[in-house]
Scaffold this motif. Sequence first.
Motif, PDB file in Angstrom:
ATOM      1  N   ASP A 141      10.089  23.937  -9.535  1.00  0.00           N
ATOM      2  CA  ASP A 141       9.858  25.381  -9.468  1.00  0.00           C
ATOM      3  C   ASP A 141       8.730  25.726  -8.496  1.00  0.00           C
ATOM      4  O   ASP A 141       8.821  26.712  -7.755  1.00  0.00           O
ATOM      5  N   THR A 142       7.690  24.916  -8.478  1.00  0.00           N
ATOM      6  CA  THR A 142       6.587  25.138  -7.531  1.00  0.00           C
ATOM      7  C   THR A 142       7.097  25.038  -6.102  1.00  0.00           C
ATOM      8  O   THR A 142       6.753  25.864  -5.250  1.00  0.00           O
ATOM      9  N   GLY A 143       7.926  24.063  -5.829  1.00  0.00           N
ATOM     10  CA  GLY A 143       8.502  23.922  -4.496  1.00  0.00           C
ATOM     11  C   GLY A 143       9.327  25.142  -4.108  1.00  0.00           C
ATOM     12  O   GLY A 143       9.197  25.661  -2.999  1.00  0.00           O
ATOM     13  N   ALA A 144      10.156  25.627  -5.026  1.00  0.00           N
ATOM     14  CA  ALA A 144      10.997  26.796  -4.737  1.00  0.00           C
ATOM     15  C   ALA A 144      10.149  28.049  -4.528  1.00  0.00           C
ATOM     16  O   ALA A 144      10.427  28.853  -3.633  1.00  0.00           O
ATOM     17  N   PHE A 167       4.669  27.148   9.323  1.00  0.00           N
ATOM     18  CA  PHE A 167       5.289  27.523   8.056  1.00  0.00           C
ATOM     19  C   PHE A 167       6.575  26.729   7.825  1.00  0.00           C
ATOM     20  O   PHE A 167       6.826  26.252   6.714  1.00  0.00           O
ATOM     21  N   ILE A 168       7.368  26.547   8.862  1.00  0.00           N
ATOM     22  CA  ILE A 168       8.628  25.806   8.729  1.00  0.00           C
ATOM     23  C   ILE A 168       8.354  24.341   8.379  1.00  0.00           C
ATOM     24  O   ILE A 168       8.933  23.790   7.436  1.00  0.00           O
ATOM     25  N   VAL A 169       7.472  23.711   9.139  1.00  0.00           N
ATOM     26  CA  VAL A 169       7.150  22.300   8.886  1.00  0.00           C
ATOM     27  C   VAL A 169       6.478  22.148   7.525  1.00  0.00           C
ATOM     28  O   VAL A 169       6.773  21.213   6.768  1.00  0.00           O
ATOM     29  N   PHE A 192       6.017  20.231   2.140  1.00  0.00           N
ATOM     30  CA  PHE A 192       5.513  20.560   0.804  1.00  0.00           C
ATOM     31  C   PHE A 192       6.660  20.700  -0.194  1.00  0.00           C
ATOM     32  O   PHE A 192       6.760  19.927  -1.147  1.00  0.00           O
ATOM     33  N   SER A 193       7.512  21.670   0.036  1.00  0.00           N
ATOM     34  CA  SER A 193       8.599  21.910  -0.918  1.00  0.00           C
ATOM     35  C   SER A 193       9.574  20.745  -0.950  1.00  0.00           C
ATOM     36  O   SER A 193      10.013  20.329  -2.022  1.00  0.00           O
ATOM     37  N   GLY A 236       1.861  18.833   3.577  1.00  0.00           N
ATOM     38  CA  GLY A 236       2.610  20.079   3.706  1.00  0.00           C
ATOM     39  C   GLY A 236       1.758  21.282   3.365  1.00  0.00           C
ATOM     40  O   GLY A 236       1.802  22.309   4.052  1.00  0.00           O
ATOM     41  N   GLY A 237       0.946  21.155   2.310  1.00  0.00           N
ATOM     42  CA  GLY A 237       0.041  22.241   1.939  1.00  0.00           C
ATOM     43  C   GLY A 237      -0.965  22.538   3.034  1.00  0.00           C
ATOM     44  O   GLY A 237      -1.253  23.705   3.335  1.00  0.00           O
TER      45      GLY A 237
END
Length: 126
Positions: free
Chosen positions: A40-43, A77-79, A84-85, A106-107
């Motif tokens: 859920d955090t990833g989404a 943002f894309i990378v 991350f997600s 990623g963060g």
Amino acid sequence: MAQIFVSIAAILGGLSVAGGAFAAHALREKISARSLEIFDTGARYQMYHALALLLVAILISRTATPPFTLVASGWMFIVGVALFSGSLYILSLTGIKSLGAIAPLGGLTLMLGWATLAIAAASLKF
């Protein structure tokens, strides 16, 4: 570049909704509560940054010569979402703990995207 970013933002946003629905309906009984929370955090972060990418695309479309930092923020943002997600999705589905080391990269990339957006904003005329 604006058209590419809008397209990618739309894909990321749609996949975020699909992933959230998948987690809520198909994964609830198959993975642990903690893994579901990680998914859920990833989404959630994917959706936040799909919207941020959409903002970047709008700013690019309104600027005759967009600053490099504005375009760079979109790519970050894309990378960042991919790292991350993506790592959180795989971690939650496989349980491979070493993937947890990718999420902070990623963060960091997402934070750099916000920083470069702030730098770009200083040079934009509103």
